[in-house]
Design a protein around this motif. Structure first.
Motif, PDB file in Angstrom:
ATOM      1  N   UNK A   1      46.134  10.333  12.704  1.00 35.69           N
ATOM      2  CA  UNK A   1      45.114  10.206  13.756  1.00 35.69           C
ATOM      3  C   UNK A   1      43.947  11.166  13.533  1.00 35.69           C
ATOM      4  N   UNK A   2      43.165  10.894  12.507  1.00 35.70           N
ATOM      5  CA  UNK A   2      42.032  11.755  12.145  1.00 35.70           C
ATOM      6  C   UNK A   2      40.719  11.012  12.359  1.00 35.70           C
ATOM      7  N   UNK A   3      39.686  11.765  12.677  1.00 38.04           N
ATOM      8  CA  UNK A   3      38.348  11.171  12.770  1.00 38.04           C
ATOM      9  C   UNK A   3      37.802  10.993  11.355  1.00 38.04           C
ATOM     10  N   UNK A   4      36.961   9.984  11.200  1.00 39.29           N
ATOM     11  CA  UNK A   4      36.401   9.685   9.878  1.00 39.29           C
ATOM     12  C   UNK A   4      35.661  10.896   9.283  1.00 39.29           C
ATOM     13  N   UNK A   5      34.991  11.639  10.159  1.00 37.35           N
ATOM     14  CA  UNK A   5      34.191  12.752   9.635  1.00 37.35           C
ATOM     15  C   UNK A   5      35.046  13.960   9.236  1.00 37.35           C
ATOM     16  N   UNK A   6      36.326  13.951   9.621  1.00 38.52           N
ATOM     17  CA  UNK A   6      37.151  15.133   9.354  1.00 38.52           C
ATOM     18  C   UNK A   6      37.908  15.040   8.032  1.00 38.52           C
TER      19      UNK A   6
ATOM     20  N   UNK B   1      38.247   4.123  14.766  1.00 44.11           N
ATOM     21  CA  UNK B   1      37.660   4.980  15.799  1.00 44.11           C
ATOM     22  C   UNK B   1      38.824   5.696  16.481  1.00 44.11           C
ATOM     23  N   UNK B   2      38.940   6.988  16.206  1.00 46.70           N
ATOM     24  CA  UNK B   2      40.110   7.735  16.681  1.00 46.70           C
ATOM     25  C   UNK B   2      40.153   7.827  18.207  1.00 46.70           C
ATOM     26  N   UNK B   3      39.010   7.607  18.845  1.00 44.19           N
ATOM     27  CA  UNK B   3      38.975   7.681  20.312  1.00 44.19           C
ATOM     28  C   UNK B   3      39.237   6.336  20.991  1.00 44.19           C
TER      29      UNK B   3
ATOM     30  N   UNK C   1      41.595   3.696  22.000  1.00 43.19           N
ATOM     31  CA  UNK C   1      43.054   3.553  22.098  1.00 43.19           C
ATOM     32  C   UNK C   1      43.492   2.093  22.135  1.00 43.19           C
ATOM     33  N   UNK C   2      42.546   1.190  22.212  1.00 43.69           N
ATOM     34  CA  UNK C   2      42.890  -0.246  22.271  1.00 43.69           C
ATOM     35  C   UNK C   2      42.914  -0.854  20.869  1.00 43.69           C
ATOM     36  N   UNK C   3      41.916  -0.531  20.085  1.00 43.48           N
ATOM     37  CA  UNK C   3      41.805  -1.141  18.760  1.00 43.48           C
ATOM     38  C   UNK C   3      42.885  -0.620  17.813  1.00 43.48           C
ATOM     39  N   UNK C   4      43.381  -1.520  16.971  1.00 43.35           N
ATOM     40  CA  UNK C   4      44.347  -1.134  15.930  1.00 43.35           C
ATOM     41  C   UNK C   4      43.688  -1.097  14.554  1.00 43.35           C
ATOM     42  N   UNK C   5      42.377  -1.226  14.536  1.00 41.95           N
ATOM     43  CA  UNK C   5      41.693  -1.305  13.242  1.00 41.95           C
ATOM     44  C   UNK C   5      41.755   0.041  12.525  1.00 41.95           C
ATOM     45  N   UNK C   6      42.005  -0.037  11.227  1.00 45.78           N
ATOM     46  CA  UNK C   6      42.203   1.168  10.419  1.00 45.78           C
ATOM     47  C   UNK C   6      41.189   1.225   9.288  1.00 45.78           C
ATOM     48  N   UNK C   7      41.056   2.433   8.746  1.00 47.69           N
ATOM     49  CA  UNK C   7      40.250   2.615   7.542  1.00 47.69           C
ATOM     50  C   UNK C   7      41.179   3.042   6.415  1.00 47.69           C
ATOM     51  N   UNK C   8      41.021   2.408   5.267  1.00 50.03           N
ATOM     52  CA  UNK C   8      41.824   2.790   4.104  1.00 50.03           C
ATOM     53  C   UNK C   8      40.895   3.076   2.935  1.00 50.03           C
ATOM     54  N   UNK C   9      41.435   3.784   1.971  1.00 48.52           N
ATOM     55  CA  UNK C   9      40.606   4.152   0.826  1.00 48.52           C
ATOM     56  C   UNK C   9      40.829   3.160  -0.315  1.00 48.52           C
ATOM     57  N   UNK C  10      39.857   3.136  -1.240  1.00 50.80           N
ATOM     58  CA  UNK C  10      40.005   2.318  -2.444  1.00 50.80           C
ATOM     59  C   UNK C  10      39.348   3.066  -3.593  1.00 50.80           C
ATOM     60  N   UNK C  11      40.071   3.150  -4.707  1.00 51.48           N
ATOM     61  CA  UNK C  11      39.585   3.904  -5.859  1.00 51.48           C
ATOM     62  C   UNK C  11      38.211   3.411  -6.333  1.00 51.48           C
ATOM     63  N   UNK C  12      38.019   2.078  -6.219  1.00 50.02           N
ATOM     64  CA  UNK C  12      36.809   1.466  -6.762  1.00 50.02           C
ATOM     65  C   UNK C  12      35.605   1.569  -5.825  1.00 50.02           C
TER      66      UNK C  12
END
Lengths: 142, 389
Positions: B82-87, B143-145, B147-158
């Motif tokens: 549960x981290x913010x994108x900027x952190x 968006x870590x704030x 609480x409804x959305x389940x959308x996530x951010x993942x990384x990709x090497x490319x």
């Protein structure tokens, strides 16, 4: 009074019962021989096979497949068939079949069962219907 | 288990696909590792003062559409912090996840448990065991704030940008597509195993849509074979297309017909390229949706190969509708494998013999079709083995 088990079912009785279950089939008696030609679809995904059953009192019933033609594949002998191409449906003298039984309750369902096993054999190379079974009938899977 | 008539197409398909299910021993082994890993991730992050993460399955492992491929089973799991994108950064998130997994491996070694080989992949860390692997995908909330959305951010090497994904949303969409048939299967499974419906995980159920997805994915695997260029379409693309075609059919055979009839309705073209939107993006404006067929954009060879597979799949599925006997069995073998077709035949033959020997195999009037319903019981007998008589 109960009919003794050894008393044969005459051909007219056999014909009546066959016609009752398969009204669209052909069935006649000529020269003391019953002939029954019927289309069997042994499973919901099977081909339809036209089979012929011939039966004389005192002789074993003989079932052959008229259409489509059953052929041995890749040189392997068609399993559970006699030399004349008729189907080996029961073990003679083992008591599976006797003349006091109805063909429609024995030989016909056994023929249908034989056809299911034939379809599997043609595709997989395995005879899965049991019975006394020489090994040379198994062929490699196609 | 899905009900089907003895010797029917559906019984062939169910039995054939069941032979591709994860064997119970492997399942138990993998579940034990998965549970250990999930517990370790939580314990580790707590011990270093991080906020509590989530660890949950995604993809086919969560949807129950897995098949064993070449003796290996792929379990995808999300490790969400549960981290913010900027952190954090993509590299930092992935490296930190890697360290947690290494500590898990060390802990397993200390406990004399099987020790995995750890591989760094483009988006995830892979823990390789004998017979299965777990792909652990590091993620943070979009968006870590929220609480409804389940959308996530993942990384990709490319890629420099984070990738947005929504495995929970996708699972919810897939469950909705499975409809009433899934609920009934889940209830039946709960009853037979004396559990509540909620205690039966989605992946354990095998409804018509789950089996149909397995069938089509297996057809893809066999069709593309050991393609060294790996041109095969992503599982999420195949699963989405099949699920979009599904209209609540009660049998796999009917559902497969639906795929043949409707799959092209869901293959859209946009600016001359194939375009299949991610169903979790349905609420977004069209230009913001993810294209699940993006691997084919600008790759004409991949797109052409996909078209070839779709054509072959549809031809074969239409063949299933009409073929009989040997021809039908060959189509089944082509789509799900020769061994799977033989396995189905063996189980059906055993079932038929059991039914006959217990007096429950019957023959239908008029057709001679054998099954549970019919005018005459089939008596026991022995096929003669001596063709010389």
């Amino acid at each position: 009074m109960a009919i003794p088990r050894s008393r044969p079912k005459n051909l007219a009785i056999q014909q009546r019962h066959l016609r009752s279950l398969f009204p669209d089939a052909q069935c006649w008696i000529r020269r003391s021989e019953l002939t029954f030609i019927v289309d069997l679809t042994p499973t919901p995904i099977s081909e339809t096979y036209k089979i012929q059953l011939k039966y004389k009192l005192g002789k074993p019933p003989k079932v052959t497949v008229l259409e489509p033609k059953l052929e041995p594949i890749d040189g392997y002998q068609l399993p559970h068939t006699y030399k004349d191409g008729s189907l080996c449906l029961y073990l003679p003298r083992a008591g599976d079949w006797s003349w006091d039984m109805l063909l429609v309750e024995t030989i016909v369902p056994w023929a249908s069962e034989w056809l299911t096993n034939y379809e599997t054999w043609v595709t997989t190379g395995l005879w899965l219907g049991g019975g006394t079974h020489p090994e040379e009938w198994d062929r490699p899977s196609s | 288990m899905l009900k089907s008539e003895l010797g029917s197409l559906d019984q062939h398909l169910v039995f054939g696909l069941e032979s591709l299910d994860v064997p119970p021993k492997l399942l138990a082994r993998a579940m034990a590792v998965y549970d250990d890993l999930g517990a370790w991730v939580l314990k580790h992050d707590a011990s270093v003062g991080r906020k509590e993460p989530s660890f949950f399955p995604q993809g086919s492992a969560a949807l129950g559409t897995t098949t064993i491929t070449n003796g290996d089973w792929d379990i995808d799991a999300v490790y969400e912090r549960p981290l913010a994108r900027i952190s954090t950064t993509q590299d930092q998130l992935k490296d930190e996840a890697g360290k947690v997994l290494e500590s898990f491996r060390d802990d397993q070694r200390r406990q004399d448990k099987p020790v995995p080989r750890i591989e760094k992949r483009d988006r995830c860390w892979r823990l390789v065991y004998r017979g299965f692997h777990i792909d652990a995908l590091p993620a943070i909330p979009e968006d870590v704030n929220d609480e409804v959305s389940n959308r996530l951010l993942i990384s990709d090497k490319e890629l420099r940008e984070w990738i947005v994904t929504d495995p929970k949303g996708y699972k919810a969409w897939f469950i909705e597509r499975m409809g009433q048939v899934f609920e009934e299967e889940r209830q039946a499974l709960a009853k037979s195993s004396q559990r509540t419906v909620e205690e039966v995980p989605v992946w354990e159920v095998k409804s018509v849509l789950q089996r149909t997805v397995q069938y089509v994915r297996r057809d893809r695997d066999l069709s593309y074979g050991d393609d060294p260029e790996d041109l095969s379409p992503a599982s999420i693309l195949v699963t989405t297309l099949v699920a979009r075609c599904y209209q609540g059919e009660q049998s796999i055979a009917e559902a497969l017909r639906g795929v043949a009839d409707r799959i092209r309705d869901h293959l859209h073209m946009k600016d001359g390229e194939l375009w299949v939107s991610n169903p979790t993006d349905d609420h977004l404006p069209e230009d913001e949706r993810e294209n699940l067929a993006r691997a084919m954009v600008g790759d004409s060879r991949r797109a052409a190969r996909f078209e070839l597979w779709i054509r072959s799949l549809c031809d074969d599925l239409l063949g299933l509708r009409d073929a009989k006997g040997q021809g039908l069995r060959k189509l089944i073998a082509k789509s799900i494998g020769e061994g799977q077709m033989v396995s189905a035949e063996e189980r059906i033959a055993t079932l038929r013999t059991e039914q006959r020997d217990t007096g429950s195999l019957r023959m239908a009037a008029g057709t001679g079709t054998l099954g549970a319903i019919g005018a005459k019981a089939v008596p026991r007998h022995t096929n003669d083995g001596d063709p010389q008589e």
